[in-house]
Every structure is written in C-alpha cells, then in structure tokens.
Scaffold this active site. Sequence first.
Site, PDB file in Angstrom:
ATOM      1  N   CYS A 178       0.818  -1.217   0.000  1.00  0.00           N
ATOM      2  CA  CYS A 178       0.000   0.000   0.000  1.00  0.00           C
ATOM      3  C   CYS A 178       0.850   1.263   0.000  1.00  0.00           C
ATOM      4  O   CYS A 178       0.307   2.367  -0.066  1.00  0.00           O
ATOM      5  CB  CYS A 178      -0.902   0.021   1.237  1.00  0.00           C
ATOM      6  SG  CYS A 178      -1.812  -1.479   1.525  1.00  0.00           S
ATOM      7  N   ARG A 219      -5.501   6.505  -3.799  1.00  0.00           N
ATOM      8  CA  ARG A 219      -5.974   5.110  -3.854  1.00  0.00           C
ATOM      9  C   ARG A 219      -6.260   4.576  -2.458  1.00  0.00           C
ATOM     10  O   ARG A 219      -7.304   3.948  -2.212  1.00  0.00           O
ATOM     11  CB  ARG A 219      -4.903   4.276  -4.555  1.00  0.00           C
ATOM     12  CG  ARG A 219      -5.012   2.770  -4.397  1.00  0.00           C
ATOM     13  CD  ARG A 219      -3.767   2.120  -4.980  1.00  0.00           C
ATOM     14  NE  ARG A 219      -3.722   0.689  -4.756  1.00  0.00           N
ATOM     15  CZ  ARG A 219      -3.252   0.110  -3.669  1.00  0.00           C
ATOM     16  NH1 ARG A 219      -2.813   0.859  -2.664  1.00  0.00           N
ATOM     17  NH2 ARG A 219      -3.240  -1.200  -3.552  1.00  0.00           N
TER      18      ARG A 219
END
Length: 338
Positions: A178, A219
């Site tokens: 991530c 995101r």
Amino acid sequence: MAGSATVLSMSIGSVPLSDALAWTAIGAFVVAAVIQWYGATDPARYLAAGAWVVFGVFWLTLAPHYYLEVKSPIETLLTVAALPLCAYTGYLLATGRESLLLLSKAVAFMGLIYLPVETIPVVRTWLIETTAAQTHFGMELLGHSPGLEEGANGYQSRFAFDPDETVTGRTTYIITACTGIGSMAIFGGLIAAVKAPLKRKAVAFPLAVGVIWFLNLVRNVFIGLASPWGWFQQDIFVTIATEFMGAPADRTSYIVAHNFIAQSLSIVALLGITYLVLRILPEVLEPLEDVLYILTGTEYDLADALGQEMRADGGARTDAGASADHDSGPAVDDDADR
C-alpha cells in the site's frame, strides 16, 4: 488451504523462501552488471540468464498468497505468468540477446530499492506507518477521522472505524504494497540503469516518485473509505464476490474498490507516468522495447511510435535531421482489510 499455507511458510533456515529467492536473484543481477562493466559480457549474460529463472520462481511462490488471501485475479495471473516469461528472458540472454543485460541491470536496481523495505523491519515499519498517517490525513480532509490502531500486521496502520457505526463493520490497514514502493522501485530501477546525463535523471526520478506517491495516497483513501462505508455493496457485486470469489458478503466493497477499480486504474496511471518519464528520459525506451519483444516476439521502435526526437540509446535521431551523437553519463501485497 493447508497446501497453500505450507508453500507460503517454506523457508531456508529462518529466511522465508520467497525472500531467499528474491535476494538470490537480485544478487546475481548485481554481480552480472558488475562483471559486464569489467568487460566480461558473455559470463554476464549467462549469470543474468540464471538469475531470470530464479526471479520467475520467486514470483511463482507468491501466487497462492495473491489467489487465496488477497483474492486478486490480476496479481495472481501476473505471478503465474512471471515464470515462463522470466525463463524465456533467460533463454534469450543465454542465446545471445545482449541488450537484455540493460533490463537485467534495471531489475537489479529495482531490487536494491524494494528489498530493504520488504525485508528490513525498521525500514518497513517506518514506511508503513508513515503511509498510514498520510492516508488518515487524507481521510480527515474528506470529513472522516477514525484514528489509527495496531493492525493484524503489528503496525500502527489500521483505520479504527467503529464497526457498529459503519455499513459493513469492516476496515482496512496499510501493508507494504500500500506504500507504492513497488511502482517507485520499477521507475527508480529503469532510471538508474540507463545511460543518460545525471541532470535529466534528477528531473525524471522525483517526478515519477512524486506522482506515484500522490496517486497512491488517493488510492488508499478511496479503498479505506469504500470498505467500511459499503460503497459497492450492491447485489450484483455481492454475488460476484461471494459466488465466484468465495469472499464474505461484507468484504464486497473492499474487493470491488481494491481488486477491480484501483488495480485497473493503477495500470492506466503507470502508463501515464511512463509517458511523462519518457519525455524527459527517452533512454528508458531501450529496456521497454526489450520488454515488448519478450511479450510479443516482435521488434519495436517506440521512439518512432511516440514521435521522440531522440533514439532509445540517447543519441539524436538521424531521421530528424540531426547528426548522431550520444549522451554521456552513468542509468496492492495490497491493501489488507479486516
């Protein structure tokens, strides 16, 4: 499930099998680059060819994780396809395609950027928790302030939404993938490997990293809010997630947001970033042309297709009316939800 767990837990001594394979491959790529620099091109080709095979096996060992845990069709397919593609790359190198040594050098730099984050705890902790804090700040800008708590991975990276107040009762936490470090390593490796003036490299690298960092935070915020608030809990998506992917119904929004929307848009974003980098550093075209050759078996002239005024090797294009000369100088695991 038991079989996959066995594969994932395999190790050499105290080092996980995947980490051992990764370091072995990257180490071999680095040595190949060094001996090529000393003029031993043929030994470098053979060593890099073996490294590509090991690199492909490394990716294959990750397939059970992406299929059974992450439940990502795209990443599962890529990890399975990596072995034959890497083996073919090694074959091309061993049989004389010397230009692939540049791509091998790029992979060496990529690994030197990425592997310390993946395998050194203090570096991984800093990057994950910093990314989590920045993502939380992004959520606050949109009116959500859940706070951070320890996630299943042991880091202060879990967004502490109250399960009784959200739609799905679920939340997400930040893991290594991530952070965007994978994409940063790809562009960093390509930029470091090619022969081009340092001045242009110094422009291309922060541009690529900066855009990746910003888009990655967008995101993370998107997925981090879509999962607890059930943005994609519509019946059709629930059916796909439960019937075809074997996921719990309340995980649907996470799967749609992460596995389908975010990953698809990530491909588009990477293509856009690649184009921006190429406008500054057209030398990167050379290893990209080799990647296309590996995938298609066809030679491409990307400089001509993109209208670049420079060749992939850094020289001016003769068809643009300039004399040929050469530049001098040196080259989402994904969001976890719970």
